[in-house]
Design an enzyme around this catalytic site. Structure first.
Site, short mmCIF file in Angstrom:
data_model
loop_
_atom_site.label_atom_id
_atom_site.label_comp_id
_atom_site.label_asym_id
_atom_site.label_seq_id
_atom_site.Cartn_x
_atom_site.Cartn_y
_atom_site.Cartn_z
N ASP A 1 0.85 -1.19 0.00
CA ASP A 1 0.00 0.00 0.00
C ASP A 1 0.88 1.24 0.00
O ASP A 1 1.60 1.50 0.98
CB ASP A 1 -0.88 -0.05 1.28
CG ASP A 1 -2.16 0.71 1.14
OD1 ASP A 1 -2.16 1.74 0.45
OD2 ASP A 1 -3.16 0.28 1.75
N ASP B 1 -2.89 4.68 -2.54
CA ASP B 1 -3.89 5.34 -1.69
C ASP B 1 -4.35 6.67 -2.33
O ASP B 1 -3.50 7.45 -2.79
CB ASP B 1 -3.23 5.61 -0.33
CG ASP B 1 -4.20 6.06 0.74
OD1 ASP B 1 -5.18 5.34 0.98
OD2 ASP B 1 -3.96 7.13 1.34
N GLU C 1 -6.77 3.71 -5.54
CA GLU C 1 -7.97 4.06 -4.78
C GLU C 1 -8.41 5.45 -5.24
O GLU C 1 -7.64 6.41 -5.14
CB GLU C 1 -7.68 4.08 -3.28
CG GLU C 1 -8.95 4.26 -2.49
CD GLU C 1 -8.74 4.85 -1.10
OE1 GLU C 1 -9.58 4.62 -0.23
OE2 GLU C 1 -7.74 5.55 -0.88
N HIS D 1 -11.00 -1.70 4.93
CA HIS D 1 -10.78 -1.23 6.29
C HIS D 1 -11.44 0.11 6.58
O HIS D 1 -11.33 0.62 7.69
CB HIS D 1 -9.27 -1.14 6.54
CG HIS D 1 -8.63 -0.14 5.62
ND1 HIS D 1 -8.56 -0.34 4.26
CD2 HIS D 1 -8.06 1.06 5.85
CE1 HIS D 1 -7.98 0.70 3.69
NE2 HIS D 1 -7.66 1.57 4.63
N ASP D 2 -12.07 0.73 5.57
CA ASP D 2 -12.76 2.01 5.78
C ASP D 2 -14.28 1.84 5.75
O ASP D 2 -15.01 2.82 5.96
CB ASP D 2 -12.40 3.01 4.66
CG ASP D 2 -10.93 3.38 4.64
OD1 ASP D 2 -10.30 3.37 5.70
OD2 ASP D 2 -10.42 3.68 3.53
O1 TEU Z 1 -9.06 6.41 2.33
C1 TEU Z 1 -9.56 7.42 1.53
C2 TEU Z 1 -10.90 8.03 1.78
O2 TEU Z 1 -11.16 9.10 1.26
C3 TEU Z 1 -11.96 7.45 2.61
O3 TEU Z 1 -12.00 6.10 2.64
C4 TEU Z 1 -11.92 8.04 3.96
O4 TEU Z 1 -11.00 7.37 4.73
C5 TEU Z 1 -13.23 8.05 4.69
O5 TEU Z 1 -13.69 6.76 4.89
C6 TEU Z 1 -14.27 8.92 4.06
O6 TEU Z 1 -15.38 8.97 4.90
C7 TEU Z 1 -7.70 6.11 2.29
C8 TEU Z 1 -7.39 4.98 3.23
O7 TEU Z 1 -8.01 3.82 2.78
C9 TEU Z 1 -7.77 5.39 4.61
O8 TEU Z 1 -7.66 4.36 5.54
C10 TEU Z 1 -6.92 6.57 4.99
O9 TEU Z 1 -7.35 7.07 6.22
C11 TEU Z 1 -6.99 7.68 3.96
O10 TEU Z 1 -6.89 7.22 2.62
C12 TEU Z 1 -5.84 8.64 4.16
O11 TEU Z 1 -4.64 8.06 3.81
#
Ligand code: TEU
Length: 550
Positions: free
Chosen positions: A96, A197, A248, A322-323
């Site tokens: 990642d 990311d 992403e 994970h989000d």
């Molecule tokens: O996530 C990007 C993102 O914009 C969303 O998933 C955000 O974390 C949130 O859920 C919106 O409500 C990526 C990663 O997957 C995340 O874990 C990180 O916190 C983020 O980037 C920052 O690096």
């Protein structure tokens, strides 16, 4: 390269996977220890979320050294061994790369703070407005302003996420060179996959106030993003046809994804887009309670499937990461029909055109966290937004109910291995609470059961390798107006596959628009289904049918 179309990726959040040294944090040795489990499941790639040196304000998405491993996760020797032993089982690693921002603890940012102009040009330092206010009114995705003031420099710096995640300036060629060097470093070790990311945010446009929103239209799919990705591709992973990449994409447009993931665009192998996972939001507002809009979910999935195929671009297909909250809690059922709904959701996503991603525990039907107290939450985004809701005058109870549904911690509770203390995740005290349902939902039980959710995922992964129609077939929606069924057809050479899914607890009937004569059942979630043109679907019933012409 297209030989990845029959592959499946499994996402590991190492912090919550398996702890082997009793400190309550998962580690790389934990992943090593479970390689046989992953091989049994049948996955081809492991996407490991960041385990690099980091202050962990955003669980490793705040990197302070891209080439070293955070000692809490292990050592470089552990990593090398994991890579080797995974390869020996036919599994490759996908790392990642968090390249939109670094931690403010990164030496580059520290030097910038000391006044070094070279490193200041790695980031976006800007003076405030005449009245001293932040340079623009943009908001951080984690709440509050996207700018942080540094009194010593009398300047602000940009952070689209937490204030300890400073955005990198990709317009600076030195920054792009640094990023390429990092990718090469991991390629030389034998890494065969990269997840980038929020990579569609790396090219910032004009720094203007946004009178229509939070600023995202100025930096999302920005002006030079395609050039930067093509350059990265050309100079690094594009030189190795075996490398798989996924970007992403935050609030992206389909037109941009045709280019990010186009067969001939030399950017990335595929994209994650999230529009289908906002059907329980109010527009872009996540911190509300609204029922999921099934019609919209279907429309979004179908239009992305058709659009990407028409432009020869490739999707990552997924419900969980994970989000995101756990999909069985979100679109299925946690109690009655838990097993049926988890299997239905798996079939519905795995038969789509694209590369399926499974998030750890999804293959067991793991559910949302089940926390009962605010103190159990760990995620910076959840805690910030809880405070924002409270500041707006919402009661603690209502704000808490929203957290329960939408918090990213829902997917971050420890992996449930067995019916043992802390679900077998750690012998110490876990960094985040274990879901109390681990006695019922765990890997030991499901690997021993012939009709478990685990076995269903295993079957889906196998089917993708067995039938070219799943990997290569075209896509067409079926009965798009049906109020409770998601159904579609895939077609490739002499194979036709139909996937029919009842998304509701209510039974319903479904009439196939094409004759189902000669179709056989490949996989279903009830034991006794027969292919016929009029199907009576039971709660969350799902069936995959195949026809082969000779
Ligand atoms: O996530 C990007 C993102 O914009 C969303 O998933 C955000 O974390 C949130 O859920 C919106 O409500 C990526 C990663 O997957 C995340 O874990 C990180 O916190 C983020 O980037 C920052 O690096």
């Amino acid at each position: 390269m297209s030989d990845f179309h029959n592959k499946t990726v499994y996402q590991i959040y190492p912090k919550s996977f398996l702890d082997t040294d009793g400190d309550g944090w998962g580690d790389l040795r934990g992943v090593l220890q479970k390689l046989d489990y992953l091989q049994e499941l049948g996955v081809d790639y492991l996407w490991l979320t960041p385990f690099f040196v980091s202050p962990q304000n955003d669980n490793g998405y705040d990197v302070s050294d891209y080439r070293r491993i955070d000692p809490r996760y292990g050592t470089m020797e552990d990593f090398d061994r994991l890579l080797r032993e995974a390869k020996a089982r036919g599994i490759e690693l996908m790392l990642d790369m968090v390249f939109n921002h670094t931690s403010t603890a990164h030496p580059w940012f520290q030097r910038a703070l000391e006044g070094d102009p070279l490193y200041q040009s790695y980031y976006f330092f800007r003076p405030g407005k005449e009245n001293g206010a932040a340079p623009t009114n943009w908001e951080s995705k984690f709440g509050g302003s996207a700018w942080e003031y540094v009194p010593k420099l009398n300047q602000y710096y940009l952070h689209l996420f937490d204030r300890t995640q400073a955005d990198l300036n990709w317009d600076n060629p030195e920054v792009r060179r640094e990023m390429r060097d990092i990718v090469r470093f991991w390629m030389e070790k034998g890494v065969k996959g990269f997840r980038f990311d929020v990579v569609n945010l790396i090219s910032k446009g004009a720094f203007n106030d946004d009178d229509q929103g939070d600023g995202r239209r100025f930096y999302t799919d920005g002006p030079r993003v395609h050039n930067y990705l093509q350059e990265l591709n050309r100079e690094t992973f594009g030189r190795d046809a075996d490398i798989l990449t996924v970007g992403e994409m935050s609030s992206t447009s389909m037109e941009n994804c045709f280019r990010y993931a186009g067969e001939d665009s030399h950017e990335l192998s595929m994209v994650f887009s999230f529009h289908h996972l906002k059907v329980d939001f109010m527009g872009n507002e996540k911190w509300v309670l609204v029922p999921a809009d099934f019609g919209r979910l279907k429309k979004l999935l179908f239009s992305w499937q058709e659009g990407m195929a028409a432009h020869r671009a490739w999707n990552a297909v997924f419900w969980c990461n994970h989000d995101q909250p756990r999909v069985v809690s979100r679109f299925g059922s946690e109690e009655e029909y838990w097993k049926e709904s988890a299997k239905m959701l798996a079939s519905a996503i795995h038969c789509l055109r694209g590369t399926p991603y499974i998030y750890q525990g999804e293959e067991l039907g793991m559910t949302n966290a089940g926390f009962t107290r605010l103190e159990q939450y760990r995620d910076v985004e959840s805690l910030n937004h809880f405070q924002i809701l409270r500041d707006k005058g919402m009661s603690e109870e209502s704000a808490y109910q929203i957290l329960k549904v939408h918090s990213r911690d829902n997917s971050r509770t420890p992996m449930q291995w067995e019916d043992a203390p802390h679900a077998g995740f750690t012998s110490g005290s876990p960094w985040i609470g274990v879901n109390p349902n681990y006695r019922r939902i765990n890997a030991a039980r499901q690997t021993a059961e012939p009709d478990s959710i685990f076995r269903h995922y295993q079957a889906l992964i196998r089917l993708r390798k067995q039938y070219a129609v799943l990997a290569e077939g075209d896509f067409s929606p079926l009965t798009p107006q049906h109020p409770s069924v998601l159904a579609y057809c895939r077609h490739w050479k002499d194979e036709t596959l139909i996937c029919v899914n009842n998304f509701y607890r209510r039974p319903c009937s479904w009439t196939s628009p094409v004759s189902l004569e000669g179709f056989e059942v490949l996989l279903s979630n009830y034991p006794d289904i027969k292919p016929q043109d009029h199907l009576s679907l039971r709660p969350y019933e799902s069936v995959i049918l195949l026809h082969r012409s000779q």
